[in-house]
Scaffold this motif. Structure first.
Motif, PDB file in Angstrom:
ATOM      1  N   LEU A 167     -42.801   0.700 -40.377  1.00 39.41           N
ATOM      2  CA  LEU A 167     -43.967   1.562 -40.216  1.00 39.41           C
ATOM      3  C   LEU A 167     -43.668   2.732 -39.278  1.00 39.41           C
ATOM      4  CD1 LEU A 167     -46.909   2.086 -40.885  1.00 39.41           C
ATOM      5  CD2 LEU A 167     -47.561   0.591 -38.989  1.00 39.41           C
ATOM      6  N   GLY A 168     -42.838   2.515 -38.261  1.00 36.90           N
ATOM      7  CA  GLY A 168     -42.524   3.593 -37.327  1.00 36.90           C
ATOM      8  C   GLY A 168     -41.909   4.785 -38.035  1.00 36.90           C
ATOM      9  N   ARG A 169     -40.915   4.554 -38.871  1.00 34.36           N
ATOM     10  CA  ARG A 169     -40.286   5.648 -39.600  1.00 34.36           C
ATOM     11  C   ARG A 169     -41.233   6.250 -40.628  1.00 34.36           C
ATOM     12  NH1 ARG A 169     -36.041   1.995 -38.796  1.00 34.36           N
ATOM     13  NH2 ARG A 169     -34.236   2.896 -37.702  1.00 34.36           N
ATOM     14  N   ALA A 170     -42.086   5.403 -41.217  1.00 34.38           N
ATOM     15  CA  ALA A 170     -43.055   5.920 -42.189  1.00 34.38           C
ATOM     16  C   ALA A 170     -44.033   6.882 -41.524  1.00 34.38           C
ATOM     17  CB  ALA A 170     -43.810   4.759 -42.841  1.00 34.38           C
ATOM     18  N   LEU A 171     -44.491   6.531 -40.317  1.00 35.91           N
ATOM     19  CA  LEU A 171     -45.440   7.387 -39.620  1.00 35.91           C
ATOM     20  C   LEU A 171     -44.786   8.654 -39.058  1.00 35.91           C
ATOM     21  CD1 LEU A 171     -47.595   4.755 -37.682  1.00 35.91           C
ATOM     22  CD2 LEU A 171     -48.312   6.175 -39.606  1.00 35.91           C
ATOM     23  N   SER A 172     -43.494   8.643 -38.852  1.00 36.58           N
ATOM     24  CA  SER A 172     -42.806   9.833 -38.338  1.00 36.58           C
ATOM     25  C   SER A 172     -42.305  10.732 -39.459  1.00 36.58           C
ATOM     26  CB  SER A 172     -41.629   9.416 -37.444  1.00 36.58           C
ATOM     27  OG  SER A 172     -40.637   8.731 -38.186  1.00 36.58           O
ATOM     28  N   PHE A 173     -42.261  10.235 -40.678  1.00 37.05           N
ATOM     29  CA  PHE A 173     -41.687  10.993 -41.791  1.00 37.05           C
ATOM     30  C   PHE A 173     -42.495  12.249 -42.103  1.00 37.05           C
ATOM     31  CE2 PHE A 173     -41.088  11.662 -46.432  1.00 37.05           C
ATOM     32  CZ  PHE A 173     -39.726  11.945 -46.404  1.00 37.05           C
ATOM     33  N   VAL A 174     -43.813  12.103 -42.249  1.00 39.73           N
ATOM     34  CA  VAL A 174     -44.661  13.255 -42.575  1.00 39.73           C
ATOM     35  C   VAL A 174     -44.648  14.290 -41.461  1.00 39.73           C
ATOM     36  CG1 VAL A 174     -47.008  14.009 -43.112  1.00 39.73           C
ATOM     37  CG2 VAL A 174     -46.093  11.930 -44.168  1.00 39.73           C
ATOM     38  N   PRO A 175     -44.770  13.916 -40.178  1.00 38.34           N
ATOM     39  CA  PRO A 175     -44.678  14.921 -39.122  1.00 38.34           C
ATOM     40  C   PRO A 175     -43.366  15.708 -39.146  1.00 38.34           C
ATOM     41  CG  PRO A 175     -45.609  12.907 -38.239  1.00 38.34           C
ATOM     42  CD  PRO A 175     -45.172  12.595 -39.629  1.00 38.34           C
ATOM     43  N   LEU A 176     -42.263  15.048 -39.463  1.00 37.02           N
ATOM     44  CA  LEU A 176     -40.988  15.761 -39.540  1.00 37.02           C
ATOM     45  C   LEU A 176     -40.984  16.745 -40.709  1.00 37.02           C
ATOM     46  CD1 LEU A 176     -38.459  12.901 -38.716  1.00 37.02           C
ATOM     47  CD2 LEU A 176     -39.205  14.768 -37.226  1.00 37.02           C
ATOM     48  N   ALA A 273     -44.298  13.252 -34.518  1.00 35.55           N
ATOM     49  CA  ALA A 273     -43.354  12.311 -35.117  1.00 35.55           C
ATOM     50  C   ALA A 273     -42.951  11.230 -34.113  1.00 35.55           C
ATOM     51  CB  ALA A 273     -42.123  13.064 -35.620  1.00 35.55           C
ATOM     52  N   VAL A 274     -42.714  11.622 -32.878  1.00 32.73           N
ATOM     53  CA  VAL A 274     -42.319  10.657 -31.846  1.00 32.73           C
ATOM     54  C   VAL A 274     -43.441   9.647 -31.598  1.00 32.73           C
ATOM     55  CG1 VAL A 274     -41.721  10.383 -29.408  1.00 32.73           C
ATOM     56  CG2 VAL A 274     -40.713  12.254 -30.746  1.00 32.73           C
ATOM     57  N   ILE A 275     -44.678  10.147 -31.481  1.00 34.79           N
ATOM     58  CA  ILE A 275     -45.825   9.255 -31.265  1.00 34.79           C
ATOM     59  C   ILE A 275     -45.978   8.299 -32.441  1.00 34.79           C
ATOM     60  CG2 ILE A 275     -48.332   9.152 -31.010  1.00 34.79           C
ATOM     61  CD1 ILE A 275     -46.895  10.144 -28.530  1.00 34.79           C
ATOM     62  N   GLY A 276     -45.843   8.813 -33.665  1.00 37.35           N
ATOM     63  CA  GLY A 276     -45.960   7.963 -34.847  1.00 37.35           C
ATOM     64  C   GLY A 276     -44.924   6.856 -34.858  1.00 37.35           C
ATOM     65  N   TYR A 277     -43.682   7.199 -34.519  1.00 41.23           N
ATOM     66  CA  TYR A 277     -42.620   6.195 -34.505  1.00 41.23           C
ATOM     67  C   TYR A 277     -42.899   5.118 -33.457  1.00 41.23           C
ATOM     68  CZ  TYR A 277     -38.034   4.039 -34.053  1.00 41.23           C
ATOM     69  OH  TYR A 277     -37.015   3.126 -33.990  1.00 41.23           O
ATOM     70  N   ARG A 278     -43.293   5.544 -32.264  1.00 46.98           N
ATOM     71  CA  ARG A 278     -43.553   4.579 -31.191  1.00 46.98           C
ATOM     72  C   ARG A 278     -44.736   3.676 -31.531  1.00 46.98           C
ATOM     73  NH1 ARG A 278     -41.060   5.328 -26.314  1.00 46.98           N
ATOM     74  NH2 ARG A 278     -42.807   4.335 -25.241  1.00 46.98           N
ATOM     75  N   LEU A 279     -45.759   4.222 -32.193  1.00 51.68           N
ATOM     76  CA  LEU A 279     -46.907   3.406 -32.607  1.00 51.68           C
ATOM     77  C   LEU A 279     -46.478   2.362 -33.626  1.00 51.68           C
ATOM     78  CD1 LEU A 279     -49.782   6.046 -32.947  1.00 51.68           C
ATOM     79  CD2 LEU A 279     -49.719   4.121 -31.356  1.00 51.68           C
ATOM     80  N   GLY A 280     -45.643   2.762 -34.577  1.00 49.91           N
ATOM     81  CA  GLY A 280     -45.170   1.806 -35.569  1.00 49.91           C
ATOM     82  C   GLY A 280     -44.375   0.675 -34.944  1.00 49.91           C
TER      83      GLY A 280
END
Length: 302
Positions: A167-176, A273-280
């Motif tokens: 999930l971390g990479r999934a949540l950071s993918f769109v921001p990137l 992207a960083v926040i999304g990854y850490r949340l995942g």
């Protein structure tokens, strides 16, 4: 709706099913305008309202089925128990939880950058197309391509992407992707660029970021799923949207054009992207710490 689903489905089931469930909304976004376009040629606009009312009423048996399903699948039958208390308990929980504050920051960055892109899109299209009909056709083409692409990703890729990459990479993918899109807009702020960025950004949000964001709430206490989540989805989400509009106006007032605002947006997208990854990653840790045996009824969920 999503509060209820995070209450009914387990963490693992949410990973597998939330993308496909979200595809129902995307299919409606495609089917609704298509049905309206056909019926509008045959009926007066006022005659469409009773049809809309009937379609809306069809959600009632769906709610009844979900309610019955929750009785069978939820552990100890807690899903239907009243929460009690007040809305402010949810606000207090947000202020006391780094995890929920992280979700707030994730949503704030999402709405800020989405608002920036909305205004950039309006500026570019208004300058590129003089005819209002051409502008409407362009918006319609962007919406159609976005919704079609979204349904395909939600049905066939969302669950696989989250299960394979996490999930971390999934949540950071769109921001990137959004960060890359702003880089493109710095170099070439033109119609084709904003159309491509908007289609990719919106499809990625609906297919990955939105279902992934809902998955974050499967590991929080029940009252946070309803009280804190709905505070975040209303006050934080809409408040961030309004603040982003004022921020965009302020940046243009300082003399920044599309390229300048895009430069400002790039580090925000990277932070998103960083926040999304850490949340995942945090969600996975919480799921591991709070793992409990799944009920027999829940195991039978396909």
């Amino acid at each position: 709706f999503w509060s209820f689903l995070t209450d009914v489905f387990t963490n693992r089931q949410a990973t597998r099913l939330f993308g496909a469930i979200a595809a129902g909304g995307s299919a409606g976004a495609i089917g609704g305008p298509a049905i309206t376009g056909v019926l509008a040629q045959q009926l007066e606009p006022a005659s469409l309202l009773p049809i809309a009312a009937v379609i809306l009423a069809c959600t009632l048996p769906c709610m009844w089925v979900l309610e019955r399903f929750s009785d069978r699948s939820s552990e100890h039958g807690t899903t239907n128990q009243p929460l009690g208390g007040t809305l402010f308990e949810g606000v207090k929980a947000v202020l006391q939880s780094r995890y929920l504050l992280g979700i707030c920051l994730f949503i704030w960055l999402y709405t800020t950058l989405a608002t920036f892109l909305y205004f950039i899109q309006a500026d570019i299209i208004s300058n590129a197309l003089d005819d209002s009909g051409d502008r409407t056709a362009m918006f319609a083409a962007i919406d159609l391509l976005t919704n079609t692409l979204t349904v395909g990703i939600q049905l066939f890729l969302t669950a696989r992407f989250v299960q394979y990459f996490g999930l971390g990479r999934a949540l950071s993918f769109v921001p990137l992707l959004v960060a890359a899109g702003f880089v493109v807009l710095v170099a070439a702020p033109m119609l084709l660029s904003i159309a491509a960025v908007q289609v990719i950004r919106r499809a990625g949000n609906y297919a990955l970021a939105k279902p992934g964001r809902e998955m974050l709430f499967t590991v929080v206490p029940r009252f946070e799923k309803y009280k804190s989540k709905n505070f975040i989805d209303t006050v934080v989400y809409r408040g961030s949207d309004a603040i982003a509009g004022w921020a965009y106006t302020g940046l243009t007032g300082l003399g920044l054009g599309i390229s300048g605002i895009s430069v400002v947006a790039i580090p925000l997208a990277v932070l998103w992207a960083v926040i999304g990854y850490r949340l995942g990653v945090s969600r996975q840790a919480r799921a591991t710490d709070t793992a409990t045996p799944v009920s027999t009824a829940a195991r039978r969920i396909p």
